[in-house]
Motif scaffolding. Structure first.
Motif, PDB file in Angstrom:
ATOM      1  N   LYS A  18     -50.419 -16.329 -33.342  1.00 14.60           N
ATOM      2  CA  LYS A  18     -49.989 -16.724 -34.690  1.00 14.60           C
ATOM      3  C   LYS A  18     -48.484 -16.804 -34.861  1.00 14.60           C
ATOM      4  CE  LYS A  18     -51.970 -14.839 -38.122  1.00 14.60           C
ATOM      5  NZ  LYS A  18     -52.448 -13.865 -39.118  1.00 14.60           N
ATOM      6  N   GLY A  19     -47.761 -16.203 -33.938  1.00 15.73           N
ATOM      7  CA  GLY A  19     -46.321 -16.095 -34.103  1.00 15.73           C
ATOM      8  C   GLY A  19     -45.952 -14.776 -34.764  1.00 15.73           C
ATOM      9  N   TYR A  20     -44.747 -14.333 -34.489  1.00 18.64           N
ATOM     10  CA  TYR A  20     -44.269 -13.058 -35.026  1.00 18.64           C
ATOM     11  C   TYR A  20     -44.242 -13.058 -36.549  1.00 18.64           C
ATOM     12  CZ  TYR A  20     -40.901  -9.364 -36.195  1.00 18.64           C
ATOM     13  OH  TYR A  20     -40.277  -8.274 -36.762  1.00 18.64           O
ATOM     14  N   HIS A  21     -43.656 -14.106 -37.113  1.00 21.87           N
ATOM     15  CA  HIS A  21     -43.424 -14.141 -38.556  1.00 21.87           C
ATOM     16  C   HIS A  21     -44.734 -14.164 -39.351  1.00 21.87           C
ATOM     17  CE1 HIS A  21     -40.540 -14.442 -41.760  1.00 21.87           C
ATOM     18  NE2 HIS A  21     -41.164 -15.475 -42.294  1.00 21.87           N
ATOM     19  N   SER A  22     -45.769 -14.762 -38.772  1.00 18.75           N
ATOM     20  CA  SER A  22     -47.046 -14.912 -39.482  1.00 18.75           C
ATOM     21  C   SER A  22     -48.003 -13.745 -39.256  1.00 18.75           C
ATOM     22  CB  SER A  22     -47.738 -16.207 -39.047  1.00 18.75           C
ATOM     23  OG  SER A  22     -46.941 -17.325 -39.363  1.00 18.75           O
ATOM     24  N   THR A  23     -47.592 -12.762 -38.495  1.00 17.56           N
ATOM     25  CA  THR A  23     -48.450 -11.608 -38.204  1.00 17.56           C
ATOM     26  C   THR A  23     -47.968 -10.397 -38.987  1.00 17.56           C
ATOM     27  OG1 THR A  23     -48.865 -12.409 -35.954  1.00 17.56           O
ATOM     28  CG2 THR A  23     -49.343 -10.095 -36.392  1.00 17.56           C
ATOM     29  N   SER A  24     -48.865  -9.769 -39.708  1.00 22.73           N
ATOM     30  CA  SER A  24     -48.494  -8.595 -40.502  1.00 22.73           C
ATOM     31  C   SER A  24     -48.808  -7.307 -39.752  1.00 22.73           C
ATOM     32  CB  SER A  24     -49.251  -8.598 -41.831  1.00 22.73           C
ATOM     33  OG  SER A  24     -50.642  -8.372 -41.609  1.00 22.73           O
ATOM     34  N   ILE A  25     -48.170  -6.235 -40.194  1.00 25.80           N
ATOM     35  CA  ILE A  25     -48.475  -4.905 -39.653  1.00 25.80           C
ATOM     36  C   ILE A  25     -49.946  -4.577 -39.871  1.00 25.80           C
ATOM     37  CG2 ILE A  25     -48.087  -2.431 -40.012  1.00 25.80           C
ATOM     38  CD1 ILE A  25     -45.854  -3.526 -38.450  1.00 25.80           C
ATOM     39  N   GLN A  26     -50.468  -4.950 -41.028  1.00 28.80           N
ATOM     40  CA  GLN A  26     -51.874  -4.704 -41.350  1.00 28.80           C
ATOM     41  C   GLN A  26     -52.791  -5.370 -40.314  1.00 28.80           C
ATOM     42  OE1 GLN A  26     -53.140  -2.846 -43.977  1.00 28.80           O
ATOM     43  NE2 GLN A  26     -55.184  -3.164 -43.070  1.00 28.80           N
ATOM     44  N   GLU A  27     -52.468  -6.615 -39.953  1.00 22.45           N
ATOM     45  CA  GLU A  27     -53.289  -7.331 -38.982  1.00 22.45           C
ATOM     46  C   GLU A  27     -53.205  -6.680 -37.600  1.00 22.45           C
ATOM     47  OE1 GLU A  27     -53.337 -11.985 -40.251  1.00 22.45           O
ATOM     48  OE2 GLU A  27     -51.355 -11.093 -39.878  1.00 22.45           O
ATOM     49  N   ILE A  28     -52.024  -6.232 -37.233  1.00 22.97           N
ATOM     50  CA  ILE A  28     -51.881  -5.550 -35.935  1.00 22.97           C
ATOM     51  C   ILE A  28     -52.753  -4.303 -35.915  1.00 22.97           C
ATOM     52  CG2 ILE A  28     -50.281  -4.318 -34.407  1.00 22.97           C
ATOM     53  CD1 ILE A  28     -48.073  -6.227 -35.455  1.00 22.97           C
ATOM     54  N   GLY A  29     -52.728  -3.546 -37.024  1.00 22.55           N
ATOM     55  CA  GLY A  29     -53.531  -2.332 -37.110  1.00 22.55           C
ATOM     56  C   GLY A  29     -55.018  -2.619 -37.020  1.00 22.55           C
ATOM     57  N   GLU A  30     -55.468  -3.645 -37.749  1.00 22.49           N
ATOM     58  CA  GLU A  30     -56.889  -3.990 -37.724  1.00 22.49           C
ATOM     59  C   GLU A  30     -57.320  -4.435 -36.327  1.00 22.49           C
ATOM     60  OE1 GLU A  30     -57.265  -6.938 -40.754  1.00 22.49           O
ATOM     61  OE2 GLU A  30     -57.109  -5.485 -42.407  1.00 22.49           O
ATOM     62  N   HIS A  31     -56.466  -5.220 -35.688  1.00 21.60           N
ATOM     63  CA  HIS A  31     -56.779  -5.714 -34.357  1.00 21.60           C
ATOM     64  C   HIS A  31     -56.827  -4.566 -33.345  1.00 21.60           C
ATOM     65  CE1 HIS A  31     -56.218  -8.030 -30.578  1.00 21.60           C
ATOM     66  NE2 HIS A  31     -56.778  -9.023 -31.239  1.00 21.60           N
ATOM     67  N   ALA A  32     -55.945  -3.584 -33.521  1.00 16.34           N
ATOM     68  CA  ALA A  32     -55.888  -2.441 -32.603  1.00 16.34           C
ATOM     69  C   ALA A  32     -56.897  -1.359 -32.953  1.00 16.34           C
ATOM     70  CB  ALA A  32     -54.480  -1.847 -32.612  1.00 16.34           C
ATOM     71  N   GLY A  33     -57.472  -1.456 -34.156  1.00 16.28           N
ATOM     72  CA  GLY A  33     -58.416  -0.435 -34.596  1.00 16.28           C
ATOM     73  C   GLY A  33     -57.737   0.847 -35.028  1.00 16.28           C
ATOM     74  N   VAL A  34     -56.506   0.709 -35.576  1.00 18.33           N
ATOM     75  CA  VAL A  34     -55.764   1.879 -36.049  1.00 18.33           C
ATOM     76  C   VAL A  34     -55.229   1.592 -37.452  1.00 18.33           C
ATOM     77  CG1 VAL A  34     -55.082   2.476 -33.688  1.00 18.33           C
ATOM     78  CG2 VAL A  34     -53.524   1.126 -35.098  1.00 18.33           C
ATOM     79  N   SER A  35     -54.804   2.633 -38.137  1.00 21.53           N
ATOM     80  CA  SER A  35     -54.270   2.473 -39.486  1.00 21.53           C
ATOM     81  C   SER A  35     -52.809   2.030 -39.466  1.00 21.53           C
ATOM     82  CB  SER A  35     -54.374   3.797 -40.248  1.00 21.53           C
ATOM     83  OG  SER A  35     -53.508   4.759 -39.652  1.00 21.53           O
ATOM     84  N   LYS A  36     -52.324   1.533 -40.592  1.00 21.54           N
ATOM     85  CA  LYS A  36     -50.902   1.197 -40.698  1.00 21.54           C
ATOM     86  C   LYS A  36     -50.050   2.438 -40.485  1.00 21.54           C
ATOM     87  CE  LYS A  36     -49.338  -1.504 -43.954  1.00 21.54           C
ATOM     88  NZ  LYS A  36     -49.105  -2.129 -45.285  1.00 21.54           N
ATOM     89  N   GLY A  37     -50.558   3.579 -40.969  1.00 19.29           N
ATOM     90  CA  GLY A  37     -49.835   4.828 -40.800  1.00 19.29           C
ATOM     91  C   GLY A  37     -49.646   5.175 -39.330  1.00 19.29           C
ATOM     92  N   ALA A  38     -50.671   4.873 -38.523  1.00 21.02           N
ATOM     93  CA  ALA A  38     -50.573   5.138 -37.082  1.00 21.02           C
ATOM     94  C   ALA A  38     -49.491   4.264 -36.451  1.00 21.02           C
ATOM     95  CB  ALA A  38     -51.915   4.888 -36.405  1.00 21.02           C
ATOM     96  N   ILE A  39     -49.409   3.021 -36.909  1.00 22.81           N
ATOM     97  CA  ILE A  39     -48.374   2.118 -36.380  1.00 22.81           C
ATOM     98  C   ILE A  39     -46.993   2.659 -36.715  1.00 22.81           C
ATOM     99  CG2 ILE A  39     -47.352  -0.194 -36.543  1.00 22.81           C
ATOM    100  CD1 ILE A  39     -50.172  -1.292 -36.949  1.00 22.81           C
TER     101      ILE A  39
END
Length: 197
Positions: A18-39
């Motif tokens: 998706k590109g860096y700019h279009s990817t949110s922290i929330q999406e990274i967390g969901e994809h990794a199976g972790v919370s935003k707090g964990a990130i």
């Protein structure tokens, strides 16, 4: 894979898609199976993740290159061949990381980008030192600009991330050795009988 590793791997995949700019922290967390707090436990911001993606790759290159530089059992020609083979193989092994960095490096914070540039400069210095050894030892020609030779090597190798494929006709090692043949053919010191009249 530990939590930090999962976050990095997920970011690499999403930034690549998706590109860096279009990817949110929330999406990274969901994809990794972790919370935003964990990130945020591991990374203060998204830019730091991008920095770590490149650092993971460049640190391995530096470690391998430094080892080759200090090997006393290899000639300069052999060292340069090892450096090029290692570099192309690592680009193949870390292709998603390399692709993401070259596309998205402009989003790395300025102070972090300076660290990356310093490491890349160090890597270039190692290649330069090997070429200088070859010149001093009579293996390589003295009439060529060493900085230009090193930049040509990196230009040749770095660009493989655009076209090298895991299922391609040639392996990364075969590609690297072809580069070596081309490069060393032009670098080798000619004996008097080989020089054109």
């Amino acid at each position: 894979m530990d939590t930090r590793g999962k976050i990095i791997q997920s970011a690499v995949e999403l930034f690549g898609q998706k590109g860096y700019h279009s990817t949110s922290i929330q999406e990274i967390g969901e994809h990794a199976g972790v919370s935003k707090g964990a990130i945020f436990h591991y990374f203060p911001n998204k830019s730091e993740i991008l920095f770590v993606i490149h650092e993971k790759f460049i640190d391995i290159i530096l470690e391998k290159a430094d080892h080759v530089l200090h090997r006393e059992d290899l000639s300069a020609t052999q060292k340069l061949r090892e450096l090029i083979v290692d570099l192309v193989q690592l680009i193949a092994d870390f292709k998603p990381y390399v692709v993401v960095f070259f596309k998205e490096y402009k989003y790395v914070d300025e102070d972090r980008l300076a660290i990356i540039k310093a490491k890349r400069d160090r890597c270039e210095q190692i290649f330069k030192a090997v070429v200088e050894q070859g010149v001093a030892g009579g293996e390589f020609r003295r009439d060529l600009d060493i900085d230009m030779i090193v930049k040509a090597i990196f230009g040749m190798c770095d660009w493989t991330h655009q076209w090298m494929r895991p299922d391609g006709r040639l392996t990364p090692r075969q590609i690297a050795l072809t580069f070596c043949d081309l490069l060393l053919g032009g670098l080798r010191q000619q004996v008097s009988g080989d020089r054109p009249a």
